[in-house]
Design a protein around this motif. Structure first.
Motif, PDB file in Angstrom:
ATOM      1  N   ASP A 103       0.922  -1.063  -0.230  1.00  0.00           N
ATOM      2  CA  ASP A 103       0.051   0.204  -0.124  1.00  0.00           C
ATOM      3  C   ASP A 103       0.878   1.150   0.181  1.00  0.00           C
ATOM      4  O   ASP A 103       2.003   1.252  -0.202  1.00  0.00           O
ATOM      5  CB  ASP A 103      -1.042   0.341   1.327  1.00  0.00           C
ATOM      6  CG  ASP A 103      -0.135   0.316   2.776  1.00  0.00           C
ATOM      7  OD1 ASP A 103       1.093  -0.086   2.532  1.00  0.00           O
ATOM      8  OD2 ASP A 103      -1.007  -0.167   3.609  1.00  0.00           O
ATOM      9  N   SER A 104       0.579   2.057   0.858  1.00  0.00           N
ATOM     10  CA  SER A 104       1.315   4.052   0.220  1.00  0.00           C
ATOM     11  C   SER A 104       2.796   3.365   1.632  1.00  0.00           C
ATOM     12  O   SER A 104       3.510   4.021   1.241  1.00  0.00           O
ATOM     13  CB  SER A 104       0.120   4.333   1.356  1.00  0.00           C
ATOM     14  OG  SER A 104       0.077   4.236   2.494  1.00  0.00           O
ATOM     15  N   PHE A 105       2.447   2.267   2.272  1.00  0.00           N
ATOM     16  CA  PHE A 105       3.669   2.096   2.990  1.00  0.00           C
ATOM     17  C   PHE A 105       4.773   1.630   1.956  1.00  0.00           C
ATOM     18  O   PHE A 105       6.071   1.521   2.643  1.00  0.00           O
ATOM     19  CB  PHE A 105       3.136   1.218   4.076  1.00  0.00           C
ATOM     20  CG  PHE A 105       3.470   2.698   5.326  1.00  0.00           C
ATOM     21  CD1 PHE A 105       4.648   2.881   6.380  1.00  0.00           C
ATOM     22  CD2 PHE A 105       2.384   2.719   5.893  1.00  0.00           C
ATOM     23  CE1 PHE A 105       4.669   3.266   7.190  1.00  0.00           C
ATOM     24  CE2 PHE A 105       2.310   3.647   7.102  1.00  0.00           C
ATOM     25  CZ  PHE A 105       3.284   3.799   7.870  1.00  0.00           C
ATOM     26  N   THR A 106       4.419   1.348   0.725  1.00  0.00           N
ATOM     27  CA  THR A 106       5.383   0.223  -0.279  1.00  0.00           C
ATOM     28  C   THR A 106       6.336   2.114  -1.309  1.00  0.00           C
ATOM     29  O   THR A 106       6.711   2.079  -1.902  1.00  0.00           O
ATOM     30  CB  THR A 106       4.136  -0.432  -0.668  1.00  0.00           C
ATOM     31  OG1 THR A 106       4.276  -1.402   0.515  1.00  0.00           O
ATOM     32  CG2 THR A 106       5.817  -1.425  -1.997  1.00  0.00           C
ATOM     33  N   SER A 107       4.857   2.388  -1.829  1.00  0.00           N
ATOM     34  CA  SER A 107       4.687   3.330  -2.752  1.00  0.00           C
ATOM     35  C   SER A 107       5.445   4.682  -2.198  1.00  0.00           C
ATOM     36  O   SER A 107       6.474   5.214  -2.663  1.00  0.00           O
ATOM     37  CB  SER A 107       3.141   4.543  -3.770  1.00  0.00           C
ATOM     38  OG  SER A 107       2.834   4.453  -2.310  1.00  0.00           O
ATOM     39  N   MET A 108       5.857   5.195  -0.805  1.00  0.00           N
ATOM     40  CA  MET A 108       6.125   5.692   0.011  1.00  0.00           C
ATOM     41  C   MET A 108       6.343   7.658  -0.928  1.00  0.00           C
ATOM     42  O   MET A 108       7.753   7.516  -0.505  1.00  0.00           O
ATOM     43  CB  MET A 108       7.327   5.548   0.220  1.00  0.00           C
ATOM     44  CG  MET A 108       7.613   6.130   1.115  1.00  0.00           C
ATOM     45  SD  MET A 108       7.126   5.702   3.080  1.00  0.00           S
ATOM     46  CE  MET A 108       7.132   3.879   3.484  1.00  0.00           C
ATOM     47  N   PHE A 109       4.756   7.597  -0.653  1.00  0.00           N
ATOM     48  CA  PHE A 109       4.957   9.453  -1.597  1.00  0.00           C
ATOM     49  C   PHE A 109       5.437  10.023  -0.975  1.00  0.00           C
ATOM     50  O   PHE A 109       6.188  11.517  -1.061  1.00  0.00           O
ATOM     51  CB  PHE A 109       4.137   9.715  -2.540  1.00  0.00           C
ATOM     52  CG  PHE A 109       3.386   8.669  -3.562  1.00  0.00           C
ATOM     53  CD1 PHE A 109       4.448   8.699  -4.387  1.00  0.00           C
ATOM     54  CD2 PHE A 109       2.304   8.648  -3.376  1.00  0.00           C
ATOM     55  CE1 PHE A 109       4.346   8.046  -5.258  1.00  0.00           C
ATOM     56  CE2 PHE A 109       1.603   7.641  -4.620  1.00  0.00           C
ATOM     57  CZ  PHE A 109       2.684   7.567  -5.530  1.00  0.00           C
ATOM     58  N   SER A 110       6.263   9.337   0.232  1.00  0.00           N
ATOM     59  CA  SER A 110       5.971  10.470   1.951  1.00  0.00           C
ATOM     60  C   SER A 110       7.797  11.674   1.672  1.00  0.00           C
ATOM     61  O   SER A 110       7.881  12.459   1.686  1.00  0.00           O
ATOM     62  CB  SER A 110       6.409   9.828   3.003  1.00  0.00           C
ATOM     63  OG  SER A 110       7.154   8.876   2.917  1.00  0.00           O
ATOM     64  N   VAL A 111       8.310  10.569   1.190  1.00  0.00           N
ATOM     65  CA  VAL A 111       9.820  10.696   0.309  1.00  0.00           C
ATOM     66  C   VAL A 111      10.346  10.798  -1.236  1.00  0.00           C
ATOM     67  O   VAL A 111       9.148  10.057  -2.080  1.00  0.00           O
ATOM     68  CB  VAL A 111      11.051   9.587   1.048  1.00  0.00           C
ATOM     69  CG1 VAL A 111      11.160  10.365   2.441  1.00  0.00           C
ATOM     70  CG2 VAL A 111      10.999   8.681   0.613  1.00  0.00           C
ATOM     71  N   GLU A 112      10.944  11.531  -1.898  1.00  0.00           N
ATOM     72  CA  GLU A 112      11.386  10.951  -3.447  1.00  0.00           C
ATOM     73  C   GLU A 112      11.760   9.912  -3.292  1.00  0.00           C
ATOM     74  O   GLU A 112      12.233   8.462  -2.901  1.00  0.00           O
ATOM     75  CB  GLU A 112      12.098  12.006  -3.786  1.00  0.00           C
ATOM     76  CG  GLU A 112      12.058  13.870  -3.748  1.00  0.00           C
ATOM     77  CD  GLU A 112      11.316  14.027  -3.857  1.00  0.00           C
ATOM     78  OE1 GLU A 112      11.128  13.357  -5.505  1.00  0.00           O
ATOM     79  OE2 GLU A 112      10.773  15.309  -4.389  1.00  0.00           O
ATOM     80  N   GLU A 113      11.877   9.511  -5.286  1.00  0.00           N
ATOM     81  CA  GLU A 113      11.786   8.227  -5.577  1.00  0.00           C
ATOM     82  C   GLU A 113      12.755   7.026  -4.649  1.00  0.00           C
ATOM     83  O   GLU A 113      13.123   6.426  -4.737  1.00  0.00           O
ATOM     84  CB  GLU A 113      11.383   7.990  -7.014  1.00  0.00           C
ATOM     85  CG  GLU A 113      11.528   6.605  -7.693  1.00  0.00           C
ATOM     86  CD  GLU A 113      11.128   7.033  -9.022  1.00  0.00           C
ATOM     87  OE1 GLU A 113      11.994   6.318 -10.156  1.00  0.00           O
ATOM     88  OE2 GLU A 113      11.081   7.672  -9.714  1.00  0.00           O
ATOM     89  N   ASP A 114      13.609   8.561  -4.959  1.00  0.00           N
ATOM     90  CA  ASP A 114      15.108   8.062  -4.760  1.00  0.00           C
ATOM     91  C   ASP A 114      15.668   7.648  -2.921  1.00  0.00           C
ATOM     92  O   ASP A 114      16.615   7.245  -2.644  1.00  0.00           O
ATOM     93  CB  ASP A 114      16.267   8.154  -5.724  1.00  0.00           C
ATOM     94  CG  ASP A 114      16.813   9.388  -5.011  1.00  0.00           C
ATOM     95  OD1 ASP A 114      15.861  10.271  -4.158  1.00  0.00           O
ATOM     96  OD2 ASP A 114      17.293  10.646  -5.739  1.00  0.00           O
TER      97      ASP A 114
END
Length: 377
Positions: A103-114
Motif C-alpha cells: 500500500d502507501s508504505f510501499t509506494s511511499m510518496f512521503s519521500v522522493e523516489e530515490d
C-alpha cells in the motif's frame, strides 16, 4: 418605508455576520496551517483511475506533485503503472528483478523516489553485486489491502517476470481492511473518494470539499463529533479509540474476521508463488503507535491508561504467526523500529509515513534477509 428599513437593517446585519464568519474561518484556517497542521487530501488530482477488478489503479505515465504540511515530493508513474521515472527494462539472464507490492508504505510518496526503502535495497544490492543488473519494481498503491495486492500480482505482476516478490503488510490498517475484498472507494473527478455518504450537519458536497481542502475542518471534526456525547454519564470515561481494537489481547469479532481474511489472502499469495515458481517474502510494517513514534492520532499517555487488555505487539505477532503457518518467509520490522533510539524521527508526525531516516532504516534492515534468497547467493 419602515418595513423596507427593517429589511435593509436585517440584511446588513446578516451580511456583517456572514463576513465576520468568513474572515474568522479564513484566520482560523491560516492559524491551523501554521500552528497545528492537519492532513487533507494529499494526492495529486488525476493520479488514480477506476479498475474493474482492483477497484482503482494509478494512471499510467502520470506526473504530479504531493503537497502536504510536512513534505513536497514528485510523483512519477511509468507506463506499467509503477512508481518510477524509468520504464521496465527487458528481462535478461544477468539481471535480478524484485517486485514489491503493498500500500502507501510501499509506494511511499512521503519521500522522493530515490529515497524510498525499496530503492535503498536496490542500491545496496547493486553495490554488492556490481556484475549483475539489479532492478527493483515498486508496485505499491495507497489504500490497497492484501486482496488487491495479490490480485494485482495475479493479473499484472507476474508479467513483469520477477525473481522475488515482496509483499509489505502494514499493521495499522491491513488487518481490518482485509475483511472486505475491495475498499468502499471510487475515483470521481480525479479524486479517490469514499462511496458511502455519511450523515452530517452540512450537505455532503460541502463536507466533501472541506475534507479535501480545509485543515481547520479536519481539526474541528473530532470536536464536533464528540458534542452529542457531552452531558452523558459516561462522557468522561476513558475509552480506547476504535483503531486500537487490533491491539486487544482478546480480539473482537471484527478483528477475528480480518485475521481470517488475511490468512485466506496470504494462502492465495503462497499458491501463486508456488505455481509460478517464484520465491516470496512478507514484510510486516509497524504502525507508529507500536514503536513509540510521536503521532497526532495517538496519545501515548492515554494509551498507557487502556490497561493490560491492549498490547502493542499483538497484531504483528498474529500476522507473523499466520505467515509461518501458511509457509511464507516473513520479516517483521517491529524490533528494528521499536528499539531505535529515536523512533519519533522515523515517521512524519502528521502524515504518519516513514521519513527519509525511516526508509533508510527499513532498507538497511531488510537487505540481509533478501540476501539469503538463492538468487543472490
Amino acid at each position: 418605508m419602515s418595513n423596507n428599513g427593517n429589511l435593509r437593517t436585517w440584511f446588513l446585519r446578516g451580511l456583517l455576520v456572514c463576513t465576520a464568519l468568513i474572515l474568522a474561518s479564513f484566520v482560523g484556517e491560516l492559524a491551523v496551517r501554521v500552528f497545528a497542521p492537519q492532513m487533507t487530501y494529499r494526492f495529486p488530482v488525476g493520479l488514480f483511475q477506476n479498475h474493474p477488478t482492483l477497484g482503482y489503479t494509478f494512471v499510467p505515465s502520470f506526473e504530479g506533485r504531493m503537497r502536504t504540511p510536512e513534505f513536497r515530493t514528485h510523483v512519477h508513474i511509468n507506463s506499467r503503472g509503477l512508481r518510477s521515472k524509468v520504464e521496465v527494462s527487458p528481462d535478461s539472464d544477468d539481471s535480478s528483478r524484485i517486485l514489491f507490492i503493498g500500500d502507501s508504505f510501499t509506494s511511499m510518496f512521503s519521500v522522493e523516489e530515490d529515497e524510498t526503502w525499496t530503492h535503498v535495497i536496490g542500491e545496496r544490492l547493486s553495490r554488492q553485486h556490481p556484475d549483475r543488473h539489479i532492478e527493483v519494481l515498486n508496485a505499491g498503491v495507497p489504500g490497497y489491502n492484501t486482496f488487491q495486492e495479490v490480485e494485482y500480482l495475479r493479473e499484472d505482476g507476474f508479467a513483469l517476470a520477477p525473481d522475488l516478490v515482496v509483499l509489505a503488510f502494514f499493521v495499522g490498517n491491513d488487518i481490518m481492511d482485509n475483511a472486505n475484498d475491495l475498499p468502499s472507494v471510487v475515483v470521481r473527478n480525479g479524486y479517490l473518494v469514499g462511496t458511502r455518504e455519511q450523515d452530517g450537519i452540512l450537505p455532503y458536497p460541502i463536507r466533501s470539499f472541506l475534507q479535501k481542502h480545509s485543515q481547520l475542518y479536519h481539526l474541528a471534526w473530532p470536536l464536533l463529533h464528540a458534542l452529542p456525547r457531552l452531558g452523558h454519564a459516561d462522557a468522561k470515561a476513558p475509552k480506547a479509540p476504535a483503531y486500537t481494537r487490533i491491539y486487544k489481547t482478546d480480539p473482537p469479532r471484527d478483528v477475528v474476521r480480518g485475521l481470517q481474511a488475511t490468512r485466506k489472502h496470504l494462502e492465495a499469495f503462497k499458491s501463486l508463488l508456488r505455481s509460478h515458481r517464484v520465491p516470496g517474502l512478507v514484510v510486516i510494517v509497524p504502525d507508529p503507535i507500536q514503536v513509540g513514534a510521536a503521532h497526532q492520532r495517538y496519545n501515548r499517555d492515554r494509551w498507557n491508561g487502556f490497561g493490560e487488555k491492549y498490547k502493542r505487539v499483538v497484531p504483528s505477532k498474529q500476522v507473523r504467526a499466520i505467515c509461518e503457518s501458511v509457509g511464507i518467509p516473513v520479516y517483521d520490522f517491529f524490533d528494528t523500529f521499536a528499539l531505535n533510539e529515536h523512533p519519533e524521527n522515523l515517521y512524519f508526525p502528521v502524515d504518519g509515513h516513514w521519513t527519509v531516516a525511516g526508509n533508510q532504516l527499513a532498507g538497511d534492515a531488510l537487505l540481509s534477509r533478501i540476501l539469503n534468497f538463492d538468487i543472490f547467493r
